[in-house]
Design a protein around this motif. Structure first.
Motif, PDB file in Angstrom:
ATOM      1  N   UNK A 207       0.863  -1.213   0.063  1.00  0.00           N
ATOM      2  CA  UNK A 207      -0.102   0.010   0.015  1.00  0.00           C
ATOM      3  C   UNK A 207       0.793   1.242   0.055  1.00  0.00           C
ATOM      4  N   UNK A 208       0.117   2.260  -0.592  1.00  0.00           N
ATOM      5  CA  UNK A 208       1.093   3.649  -0.696  1.00  0.00           C
ATOM      6  C   UNK A 208       1.044   4.252   0.576  1.00  0.00           C
ATOM      7  N   UNK A 209       1.622   5.500   0.668  1.00  0.00           N
ATOM      8  CA  UNK A 209       1.125   6.371   1.565  1.00  0.00           C
ATOM      9  C   UNK A 209       2.480   6.037   2.925  1.00  0.00           C
ATOM     10  N   UNK A 210       2.048   6.569   4.065  1.00  0.00           N
ATOM     11  CA  UNK A 210       2.858   6.239   5.264  1.00  0.00           C
ATOM     12  C   UNK A 210       2.062   5.691   6.411  1.00  0.00           C
ATOM     13  N   UNK A 211       2.910   5.413   7.461  1.00  0.00           N
ATOM     14  CA  UNK A 211       2.090   5.003   8.607  1.00  0.00           C
ATOM     15  C   UNK A 211       2.267   3.251   8.736  1.00  0.00           C
ATOM     16  N   UNK A 212       1.607   2.682   9.927  1.00  0.00           N
ATOM     17  CA  UNK A 212       1.583   1.199   9.880  1.00  0.00           C
ATOM     18  C   UNK A 212       0.752   0.683   8.879  1.00  0.00           C
ATOM     19  N   UNK A 213       1.291  -0.740   8.741  1.00  0.00           N
ATOM     20  CA  UNK A 213       0.488  -1.490   7.809  1.00  0.00           C
ATOM     21  C   UNK A 213      -0.823  -1.754   8.579  1.00  0.00           C
ATOM     22  N   UNK A 214      -1.969  -1.787   8.157  1.00  0.00           N
ATOM     23  CA  UNK A 214      -3.243  -1.680   8.990  1.00  0.00           C
ATOM     24  C   UNK A 214      -4.205  -2.698   8.239  1.00  0.00           C
ATOM     25  N   UNK A 215      -5.080  -3.531   9.010  1.00  0.00           N
ATOM     26  CA  UNK A 215      -6.355  -4.141   8.454  1.00  0.00           C
ATOM     27  C   UNK A 215      -7.560  -3.236   9.390  1.00  0.00           C
ATOM     28  N   UNK A 216      -8.411  -3.198   8.640  1.00  0.00           N
ATOM     29  CA  UNK A 216      -9.777  -2.228   8.883  1.00  0.00           C
ATOM     30  C   UNK A 216     -10.873  -2.979   8.743  1.00  0.00           C
ATOM     31  N   UNK A 217     -11.768  -2.955   9.831  1.00  0.00           N
ATOM     32  CA  UNK A 217     -13.143  -3.446   9.767  1.00  0.00           C
ATOM     33  C   UNK A 217     -14.097  -2.472   9.377  1.00  0.00           C
ATOM     34  N   UNK A 218     -15.141  -2.567   8.493  1.00  0.00           N
ATOM     35  CA  UNK A 218     -16.159  -1.869   8.215  1.00  0.00           C
ATOM     36  C   UNK A 218     -17.482  -2.622   8.174  1.00  0.00           C
TER      37      UNK A 218
ATOM     38  N   UNK B 121     -10.074   9.322   6.080  1.00  0.00           N
ATOM     39  CA  UNK B 121      -9.154  10.115   7.155  1.00  0.00           C
ATOM     40  C   UNK B 121      -8.113   9.139   7.432  1.00  0.00           C
ATOM     41  N   UNK B 122      -8.501   7.986   7.683  1.00  0.00           N
ATOM     42  CA  UNK B 122      -7.439   6.926   8.288  1.00  0.00           C
ATOM     43  C   UNK B 122      -6.326   6.846   7.169  1.00  0.00           C
ATOM     44  N   UNK B 123      -6.601   6.812   6.002  1.00  0.00           N
ATOM     45  CA  UNK B 123      -5.424   6.560   5.047  1.00  0.00           C
ATOM     46  C   UNK B 123      -4.497   7.604   4.682  1.00  0.00           C
ATOM     47  N   UNK B 124      -4.660   8.688   5.689  1.00  0.00           N
ATOM     48  CA  UNK B 124      -3.723   9.983   5.503  1.00  0.00           C
ATOM     49  C   UNK B 124      -2.591   9.340   6.510  1.00  0.00           C
ATOM     50  N   UNK B 125      -2.729   8.629   7.483  1.00  0.00           N
ATOM     51  CA  UNK B 125      -1.388   8.071   8.175  1.00  0.00           C
ATOM     52  C   UNK B 125      -1.540   6.718   8.661  1.00  0.00           C
ATOM     53  N   UNK B 126      -2.098   5.937   7.611  1.00  0.00           N
ATOM     54  CA  UNK B 126      -2.015   4.487   7.700  1.00  0.00           C
ATOM     55  C   UNK B 126      -2.079   3.821   6.473  1.00  0.00           C
ATOM     56  N   UNK B 127      -1.113   2.676   6.320  1.00  0.00           N
ATOM     57  CA  UNK B 127      -1.145   2.141   5.048  1.00  0.00           C
ATOM     58  C   UNK B 127      -2.069   0.865   5.311  1.00  0.00           C
ATOM     59  N   UNK B 128      -3.215   0.694   4.521  1.00  0.00           N
ATOM     60  CA  UNK B 128      -4.402  -0.292   4.479  1.00  0.00           C
ATOM     61  C   UNK B 128      -3.956  -1.480   3.805  1.00  0.00           C
ATOM     62  N   UNK B 129      -3.713  -2.699   4.253  1.00  0.00           N
ATOM     63  CA  UNK B 129      -3.452  -3.899   3.815  1.00  0.00           C
ATOM     64  C   UNK B 129      -4.594  -4.608   3.298  1.00  0.00           C
ATOM     65  N   UNK B 130      -5.774  -4.311   4.216  1.00  0.00           N
ATOM     66  CA  UNK B 130      -6.873  -5.095   4.012  1.00  0.00           C
ATOM     67  C   UNK B 130      -8.352  -4.369   4.606  1.00  0.00           C
ATOM     68  N   UNK B 131      -9.344  -4.561   4.030  1.00  0.00           N
ATOM     69  CA  UNK B 131     -10.572  -4.029   4.551  1.00  0.00           C
ATOM     70  C   UNK B 131     -11.487  -5.144   4.678  1.00  0.00           C
TER      71      UNK B 131
END
Length: 359
Positions: A38-49, A125-135
Motif C-alpha cells: 500500500x502507498x502512503x505512510x504509517x503502519x500496515x493496517x487491517x480495517x473493519x467496516x 481520514x485513516x489512509x492519511x496516516x495508515x497503510x491499509x492492507x485489508x478491509x
C-alpha cells in the motif's frame, strides 16, 4: 572511415535498444514506483467496516466513546474480530464498524449512524496516516432483509400461543428483499474502493473482503432453554433462520461481492453446533450470546432502549473463531470460501457452503 563510424553507431544503437527491451521485460511485472504494498505512510493496517456483527456487539468491554456517550451506541469492542486478525506485516487493527449500520452508513455521503460520519469518510481520514492492507466488511443485514429485525420478530412470536411462526410471514417476500439488498451492498463496497483509489491505491495493493452472517440461533438446544432464560423462539423459526435465512442472505451477499470485484467469506454455517443455547448448561462452547439484559441500563432512561442490544450477537469466543478463519483466508488465492468447523473444533476456510448444500 565515415562508413565505419556509421556501422559502429548502428551497433551502439542496436545495443541500447536491446538493453531497453531487457529492462522492460524485467520490470513489466513491477509497479512504476517500485513499491510492493500500500502507498502512503504509517503502519500496515487491517480495517473493519460494517454493522454490529463486526463492531463487536455482544463481545463486551465496549469502548467508553461507543457505549452511549453523547448518543454513540456503535458498541466497538476490543474483543471484536478485526483485533484478532493475523496478517503478515500488519501491526495495527482499526475498527470503524458501528452497530445498526446499513449500507447507506458505509457510503460516501452525509448519512450518520449514532452521531458518526459515514465509514467511507472515516476510512478516507485513516489512509492519511495508515497503510491499509485489508478491509473486512460485514454489511447488508440492516438493509432490506432486516435480519436483526427478523430475529426480533421471531422472538416476539414466541410470546403468543396463537400466532403463526414468524417465518411464515417473512418467507412471502424474503427473496425479493435479499435481491433489493444486493446492489446497495455492492455500491458500498465500490465507495470503499473509490476512497482507496483516490488515495493512490491500486487493487493489488490491498484486499477487500465481504463476509456474510453466521446464524446466531438453531433448533438444536435443550427445551429448558427455549424461554427467557436463554433463547425464546419457536423451533420452526429456529430451523428457518439457520437453514434458510442465513444461507439465502449469504448467497445475496456473494452476488454483491462479485459485482464489486471483492472477495467473499461465507459465515452462514460457521456457528453450526455453537449457536446461542446450543451448549445447554455449559455456555463455553457457544459463539453467540443468549438473550441478554444489561440490567444497569434499565436504571437510566437514555440507556433503557439499549438494554437488550447485545442479545444474539457473536461473543468474544465467536469473534476469535471468525478472526481465525479470516486470517487463514486472507493470504490464500481463493476468491471465496466458507468458514466451517474442522476436526480440531476450530473454524477454517473451505469450499463454499452454497455449493456443498446444493442451494
Amino acid at each position: 572511415m565515415a562508413r565505419s563510424r556509421w556501422w559502429l553507431g548502428a551497433f551502439a544503437l542496436a545495443g541500447v535498444a536491446l538493453l531497453v527491451a531487457v529492462f522492460v521485460l524485467m520490470t513489466a511485472d513491477q509497479a512504476p514506483d517500485g513499491r510492493t504494498g500500500p502507498p502512503g505512510r504509517g503502519p500496515l493496517t487491517v480495517v473493519s467496516i460494517g454493522d454490529s456483527t463486526v463492531s463487536g456487539e455482544g463481545a463486551g468491554e465496549y469502548t467508553a466513546a461507543t457505549d452511549g456517550k453523547d448518543g454513540n451506541w456503535c458498541h466497538r469492542s476490543p474483543n471484536a474480530m478485526v483485533n484478532h486478525i493475523e496478517l503478515r506485516g500488519v501491526t495495527e487493527h482499526v475498527n470503524l464498524a458501528c452497530s445498526g449500520a446499513a449500507s447507506k452508513h458505509i457510503r460516501l455521503g452525509d448519512k450518520k449512524q449514532w452521531t458518526e460520519p459515514s465509514q467511507a469518510l472515516q476510512l478516507k481520514e485513516l489512509v492519511k496516516d495508515h497503510r491499509v492492507a485489508a478491509v473486512v466488511v460485514g454489511i447488508g443485514a440492516n438493509d432490506e432483509p432486516k435480519f436483526s429485525r427478523l430475529i426480533s420478530q421471531c422472538f416476539t412470536a414466541w410470546f403468543s400461543d396463537e400466532a403463526a411462526p414468524c417465518n411464515e410471514n417473512i418467507r412471502s417476500d424474503w427473496d425479493q428483499r435479499v435481491d433489493t439488498m444486493v446492489p446497495k451492498v455492492a455500491d458500498a463496497l465500490n465507495d470503499v474502493r473509490t476512497v482507496l483509489r483516490e488515495a493512490g491505491y491500486r487493487k493489488e495493493d490491498y484486499q477487500l473482503v465481504l463476509q456474510s452472517y453466521a446464524s446466531p440461533i438453531g433448533p438444536d438446544m435443550p427445551e429448558s432453554l427455549r424461554n427467557l432464560d436463554g433463547c425464546p423462539f419457536r423451533r420452526a423459526d429456529l430451523r428457518w433462520v439457520r437453514d434458510t435465512g442465513a444461507i439465502d442472505l449469504a448467497a445475496g451477499l456473494q452476488r454483491a461481492a462479485e459485482k464489486a470485484d471483492a472477495r467473499f467469506l461465507d459465515l452462514s454455517r460457521a456457528a453450526l453446533g455453537h449457536e446461542a443455547c446450543s451448549g445447554g448448561e455449559d455456555k463455553n462452547s457457544e459463539w453467540f450470546t443468549r438473550f441478554t439484559v444489561r440490567w444497569s441500563d434499565l436504571e437510566h432512561a437514555d440507556r433503557a432502549n439499549h438494554a437488550i442490544q447485545e442479545s444474539f450477537h457473536p461473543n468474544a469466543r465467536g469473534h476469535r473463531q471468525f478472526a481465525r478463519c479470516m486470517s487463514e483466508f486472507l493470504p490464500s488465492t481463493e476468491d471465496s470460501a466458507a468458514c466451517l468447523v474442522g476436526d480440531d473444533g476450530n473454524l477454517h476456510p473451505a469450499a463454499s457452503v452454497t455449493a456443498e448444500h446444493g442451494r
